[in-house]
Design a protein around this motif. Structure first.
Motif, PDB file in Angstrom:
ATOM      1  N   ARG A  23       8.543  -2.651   5.162  1.00  0.00           N
ATOM      2  CA  ARG A  23       9.008  -2.625   3.764  1.00  0.00           C
ATOM      3  C   ARG A  23       9.687  -1.299   3.475  1.00  0.00           C
ATOM      4  O   ARG A  23       9.137  -0.230   3.777  1.00  0.00           O
ATOM      5  CB  ARG A  23       7.820  -2.824   2.813  1.00  0.00           C
ATOM      6  N   GLU A  24      10.889  -1.345   2.896  1.00  0.00           N
ATOM      7  CA  GLU A  24      11.604  -0.121   2.561  1.00  0.00           C
ATOM      8  C   GLU A  24      11.127   0.409   1.217  1.00  0.00           C
ATOM      9  O   GLU A  24      10.486  -0.297   0.437  1.00  0.00           O
ATOM     10  CB  GLU A  24      13.112  -0.384   2.510  1.00  0.00           C
ATOM     11  N   ARG A  25      11.485   1.644   0.950  1.00  0.00           N
ATOM     12  CA  ARG A  25      11.115   2.269  -0.320  1.00  0.00           C
ATOM     13  C   ARG A  25      11.785   1.522  -1.478  1.00  0.00           C
ATOM     14  O   ARG A  25      12.930   1.103  -1.382  1.00  0.00           O
ATOM     15  CB  ARG A  25      11.543   3.737  -0.339  1.00  0.00           C
ATOM     16  N   ALA A  26      11.059   1.355  -2.575  1.00  0.00           N
ATOM     17  CA  ALA A  26      11.583   0.598  -3.717  1.00  0.00           C
ATOM     18  C   ALA A  26      12.792   1.302  -4.314  1.00  0.00           C
ATOM     19  O   ALA A  26      12.854   2.531  -4.398  1.00  0.00           O
ATOM     20  CB  ALA A  26      10.500   0.442  -4.787  1.00  0.00           C
ATOM     21  N   ALA A  27      13.782   0.499  -4.724  1.00  0.00           N
ATOM     22  CA  ALA A  27      15.012   1.042  -5.312  1.00  0.00           C
ATOM     23  C   ALA A  27      14.706   1.702  -6.654  1.00  0.00           C
ATOM     24  O   ALA A  27      13.867   1.220  -7.429  1.00  0.00           O
ATOM     25  CB  ALA A  27      16.041  -0.073  -5.486  1.00  0.00           C
ATOM     26  N   GLU A  28      15.397   2.810  -6.919  1.00  0.00           N
ATOM     27  CA  GLU A  28      15.201   3.528  -8.172  1.00  0.00           C
ATOM     28  C   GLU A  28      15.565   2.628  -9.353  1.00  0.00           C
ATOM     29  O   GLU A  28      16.575   1.926  -9.327  1.00  0.00           O
ATOM     30  CB  GLU A  28      16.062   4.787  -8.203  1.00  0.00           C
ATOM     31  N   GLY A  29      14.741   2.653 -10.400  1.00  0.00           N
ATOM     32  CA  GLY A  29      15.003   1.859 -11.586  1.00  0.00           C
ATOM     33  C   GLY A  29      14.505   0.434 -11.518  1.00  0.00           C
ATOM     34  O   GLY A  29      14.577  -0.287 -12.510  1.00  0.00           O
ATOM     35  N   SER A  30      14.023  -0.009 -10.380  1.00  0.00           N
ATOM     36  CA  SER A  30      13.525  -1.373 -10.259  1.00  0.00           C
ATOM     37  C   SER A  30      12.101  -1.466 -10.793  1.00  0.00           C
ATOM     38  O   SER A  30      11.426  -0.459 -11.031  1.00  0.00           O
ATOM     39  CB  SER A  30      13.572  -1.826  -8.795  1.00  0.00           C
ATOM     40  N   LEU A  79       0.872  -1.168   0.000  1.00  0.00           N
ATOM     41  CA  LEU A  79       0.000   0.000   0.000  1.00  0.00           C
ATOM     42  C   LEU A  79       0.910   1.219   0.000  1.00  0.00           C
ATOM     43  O   LEU A  79       1.808   1.325   0.848  1.00  0.00           O
ATOM     44  CB  LEU A  79      -0.907   0.004   1.234  1.00  0.00           C
ATOM     45  N   VAL A  80       0.724   2.134  -0.970  1.00  0.00           N
ATOM     46  CA  VAL A  80       1.612   3.292  -1.114  1.00  0.00           C
ATOM     47  C   VAL A  80       0.786   4.570  -1.045  1.00  0.00           C
ATOM     48  O   VAL A  80      -0.424   4.574  -1.303  1.00  0.00           O
ATOM     49  CB  VAL A  80       2.390   3.239  -2.442  1.00  0.00           C
ATOM     50  N   ASP A  81       1.484   5.674  -0.665  1.00  0.00           N
ATOM     51  CA  ASP A  81       0.817   6.976  -0.665  1.00  0.00           C
ATOM     52  C   ASP A  81       1.133   7.709  -1.955  1.00  0.00           C
ATOM     53  O   ASP A  81       1.738   7.169  -2.876  1.00  0.00           O
ATOM     54  CB  ASP A  81       1.229   7.791   0.568  1.00  0.00           C
ATOM     55  N   GLU A  82       0.692   8.984  -2.022  1.00  0.00           N
ATOM     56  CA  GLU A  82       0.839   9.734  -3.260  1.00  0.00           C
ATOM     57  C   GLU A  82       2.290  10.049  -3.608  1.00  0.00           C
ATOM     58  O   GLU A  82       2.605  10.408  -4.754  1.00  0.00           O
ATOM     59  CB  GLU A  82       0.031  11.036  -3.182  1.00  0.00           C
ATOM     60  N   THR A  83       3.208   9.935  -2.650  1.00  0.00           N
ATOM     61  CA  THR A  83       4.630  10.199  -2.916  1.00  0.00           C
ATOM     62  C   THR A  83       5.382   8.950  -3.316  1.00  0.00           C
ATOM     63  O   THR A  83       6.589   9.022  -3.579  1.00  0.00           O
ATOM     64  CB  THR A  83       5.295  10.824  -1.679  1.00  0.00           C
ATOM     65  N   GLY A  84       4.728   7.787  -3.322  1.00  0.00           N
ATOM     66  CA  GLY A  84       5.406   6.543  -3.624  1.00  0.00           C
ATOM     67  C   GLY A  84       5.987   5.861  -2.408  1.00  0.00           C
ATOM     68  O   GLY A  84       6.647   4.823  -2.532  1.00  0.00           O
ATOM     69  N   GLN A  85       5.752   6.407  -1.202  1.00  0.00           N
ATOM     70  CA  GLN A  85       6.247   5.784   0.029  1.00  0.00           C
ATOM     71  C   GLN A  85       5.389   4.561   0.357  1.00  0.00           C
ATOM     72  O   GLN A  85       4.161   4.610   0.285  1.00  0.00           O
ATOM     73  CB  GLN A  85       6.195   6.799   1.177  1.00  0.00           C
ATOM     74  N   ILE A  86       6.060   3.456   0.702  1.00  0.00           N
ATOM     75  CA  ILE A  86       5.332   2.228   1.059  1.00  0.00           C
ATOM     76  C   ILE A  86       4.802   2.362   2.483  1.00  0.00           C
ATOM     77  O   ILE A  86       5.557   2.593   3.436  1.00  0.00           O
ATOM     78  CB  ILE A  86       6.247   1.009   0.933  1.00  0.00           C
ATOM     79  N   ILE A  87       3.478   2.227   2.624  1.00  0.00           N
ATOM     80  CA  ILE A  87       2.823   2.333   3.934  1.00  0.00           C
ATOM     81  C   ILE A  87       2.679   0.954   4.567  1.00  0.00           C
ATOM     82  O   ILE A  87       2.934   0.771   5.772  1.00  0.00           O
ATOM     83  CB  ILE A  87       1.446   3.000   3.762  1.00  0.00           C
ATOM     84  N   TYR A  88       2.298  -0.011   3.780  1.00  0.00           N
ATOM     85  CA  TYR A  88       2.077  -1.370   4.278  1.00  0.00           C
ATOM     86  C   TYR A  88       2.670  -2.342   3.274  1.00  0.00           C
ATOM     87  O   TYR A  88       2.479  -2.167   2.072  1.00  0.00           O
ATOM     88  CB  TYR A  88       0.584  -1.649   4.443  1.00  0.00           C
ATOM     89  N   PRO A  89       3.428  -3.324   3.738  1.00  0.00           N
ATOM     90  CA  PRO A  89       3.807  -3.668   5.103  1.00  0.00           C
ATOM     91  C   PRO A  89       4.705  -2.598   5.740  1.00  0.00           C
ATOM     92  O   PRO A  89       5.486  -1.945   5.041  1.00  0.00           O
ATOM     93  CB  PRO A  89       4.569  -4.990   4.947  1.00  0.00           C
ATOM     94  N   PRO A  90       4.603  -2.433   7.044  1.00  0.00           N
ATOM     95  CA  PRO A  90       5.341  -1.341   7.693  1.00  0.00           C
ATOM     96  C   PRO A  90       6.849  -1.541   7.660  1.00  0.00           C
ATOM     97  O   PRO A  90       7.589  -0.572   7.777  1.00  0.00           O
ATOM     98  CB  PRO A  90       4.790  -1.346   9.129  1.00  0.00           C
TER      99      PRO A  90
END
Length: 615
Positions: free
Chosen positions: A212-219, A199-210
């Protein structure tokens, strides 16, 4: 290779090709159809889970709004017993059972929490951005994700409390994302095998699972999350964990700016496709084997009568007649075909004889007509040459006679009165002028009488035009004519620069003698170099247009009538042409010179020289 073998190969190839095309098309269409179905299925799955999550959020929003509108819910009371009872009942009997609810005063202090937890009760949140937004008049509910000590990452749903249009506090629903709550069923429970969800917000930050780190650029995850934040549903294929993965995403909406993203490896999705491909491949292989057997049998059946027909065709090709007593073995159709071969052989012999006779007659007619044309052409050339020579001789005799008469009178006057220096000084220029004129006449006659020889070389037409105008500068000043030039800095082609320059000198000189304003334009158009010379003179009469390029026709008192014909011969020898018409801008004559334009590299152009150009 025998006919039977060739037929076997051809028939086998055709059958194999048809079966292969049909099987390949079926496999391709099946795979394409199933891939589309899988993509649609994954998209619907993401939308259904997003809808379920949206439904949970909307119910939670409505419950918080309902509680905020109750008369007994006021963050500005001195005694919060009634509010605590309302919150306890709501938490026990509504959708808030798995959500902590906080009651806050206008300054952000938590005065009550259900269930009662030490992490919230008595704490002040007035400096938190989410509370400041609610206090600042933002319409609720507001969704904010924050990290809280002891609880980890939490999702807060903030519903402002207002009484008499005044902010008195807020109700805050708190969802601990690390615990089992209303988010987990949609993103965690009953997921298909190898399916991952965030689950992500409007900035692309992962909210759930808590965790979970932000996805790597280019992935692939970063690409899918970026697409999900645009607010529309969709799918895409990208790499994830070293394998091709199908991503599906959909916005949650409600009052949230969130979106869900699901991933599933293509290898899991296409497991059934591979099994179907193997089955279709087996069927296709069986069909190829069956087609090969059928082609061999069919080739043997067709080859036997066709061999007999082939021998008959060989005899016809050699010119040998088909024997009348030939055996008639074979089917009725083969027998009829053999008889047709015999008829064809007789027709071919008869037609060959007719064609040979017609060819001999046609060759004789061509020889006779060619001889006639050659004789006629020779006669026309001789007549034209003699006519030109007669005109040339008459013109030379006339001009020489007039000039020599003037020279004779001048010499006689000088001889009778040699002491008259003034008269001698006056007659000397006249004699020189007449001699120069005779030289021009003879030069023009010689140029016209010779066949033009063109020496093509790289040249810059802009420089050729400039040199031609430089030769006529004194004449323009003497006549009081104004010359305007419109030419590019450089226009390269291959031509005989001296002869083209002579043609331009002749055209510009005629324009200077005809008027006071002369326009010279050089441009390139449609693979041609175009030079236009226009003047404001009287223009061309109808009579002049009809005889403009005829030898010895001139409207000048002292002209030879060879300038334009000679110029035309030079330009046509280049493969170009000269056109004459009326100038639309100046009203006088307009001569347009067209030359084929050939590409020339700058390195091929000759070096500039200061030597006087040859007209």
């Amino acid at each position: 290779m025998t006919l039977r073998t060739e037929l076997s190969l051809v028939l086998s190839s055709l059958l194999a090709l048809s079966i292969g095309l049909a099987g390949g098309t079926a496999i391709y269409q099946s795979r394409s159809s199933m891939r589309r179905e899988l993509i649609t299925e994954q998209q619907l799955f993401a939308e259904n889970r997003a809808f379920a999550l949206r439904d949970n959020f909307e119910i939670l929003e409505d419950e918080l709004k309902r509680l905020a509108l109750l008369p007994g819910m006021n963050g500005g009371d001195a005694d919060f017993l009634r509010e605590e009872q309302v919150l306890a009942g709501a938490h026990e009997n509504s959708v808030l059972y798995n959500t902590a609810v906080l009651l806050m005063t206008a300054d952000g202090k938590c005065v009550s929490s259900v269930p009662d937890r030490p992490e919230f009760r008595g704490q002040t949140f007035g400096d938190r951005p989410w509370f400041a937004a609610a206090r600042g008049g933002a319409s609720g509910p507001l969704f904010r994700v924050t990290d809280e000590p002891g609880l980890g990452r939490t999702l807060k749903i903030v519903q402002p409390l207002e009484r008499d249009k005044r902010f008195t506090g807020a109700l805050v629903g708190v969802i601990a994302l690390a615990e089992d709550n209303l988010i987990a069923p949609a993103l965690h429970d009953n997921l298909p095998h190898d399916t991952d969800a965030v689950l992500v917000d409007e900035t692309g930050q992962i909210i759930y699972p808590p965790d979970r780190e932000r996805a790597a650029e280019g992935s692939g995850w970063a690409e899918a999350i970026a697409a999900a934040t645009r607010g529309a549903s969709g799918t895409l294929t990208a790499e994830a964990d070293g394998q091709k993965t199908l991503f599906a995403f959909s916005p949650v909406r409600a009052a949230t700016p969130y979106a869900v993203v699901f991933s599933r490896p293509w290898r899991t999705l296409t497991a059934n496709l591979e099994q179907q491909g193997i089955a279709l491949g087996g069927i296709l292989l069986f069909g190829l084997v069956l087609a090969s057997i059928a082609s061999v049998l069919l080739a043997g059946y067709l080859a036997r009568p066709l061999q007999a027909l082939a021998s008959g065709a060989t005899r016809i090709a050699r010119g040998e007649p088909v024997p009348a007593s030939a055996p008639r073995a074979g089917t009725e159709e083969i027998a009829a075909l053999r008889g047709a071969f015999a008829d064809m052989e007789r027709s071919i012999r008869q037609r060959d004889q007719e064609l040979r006779d017609a060819a001999g007659l046609l060759e004789q007619r061509v020889r006779d007509r060619t001889a006639e044309l050659t004789t006629t052409q020779a006669a026309l050339v001789d007549a034209e040459r003699f006519a030109a020579m007669g005109k040339t001789s008459a013109a030379i005799a006339h001009e020489l006679k007039n000039s020599l008469n003037g020279l004779g009178m001048a010499v006689e006057l000088i001889a009778h009165d040699p002491a008259n220096q003034a008269r001698v000084a006056r007659l000397r220029p006249q004699v020189a002028s007449e001699i120069a004129r005779l030289r021009d006449v003879v030069d023009s006659l010689l140029s016209f009488s010779r066949s033009p020889r063109i020496d093509r070389a790289p040249a810059d037409l802009s420089l050729v035009v400039a040199r031609a105008l430089g030769l006529l500068a004194e004449l323009a000043v003497e006549r009081g004519a104004e010359i305007t030039v419109h030419a590019p800095p450089s226009l390269r082609t291959r031509c005989d620069a001296h002869k083209v320059q002579g043609v331009i000198v002749n055209l510009v000189k005629n324009a200077i003698e005809a008027g006071k304003t002369v326009d010279v334009t050089l441009r390139a158009s449609a693979g041609e170099a175009i030079v236009e010379v226009a003047d404001d003179g009287p223009g061309l009469s109808a009579e002049a247009r009809g005889h403009l390029f005829e030898p010895f026709f001139t409207t000048k008192p002292n002209g030879t009538g060879l300038g334009l014909p000679t110029s035309r011969r030079f330009i046509e020898a280049h493969g170009g042409r000269i056109e004459a018409e009326t100038s639309a801008g100046l009203g006088g004559a307009l001569f347009r010179l067209r030359l084929p334009l050939e590409a020339v590299d700058a390195a091929e152009l000759p070096a500039p020289t200061t030597e006087a150009p040859r007209a």
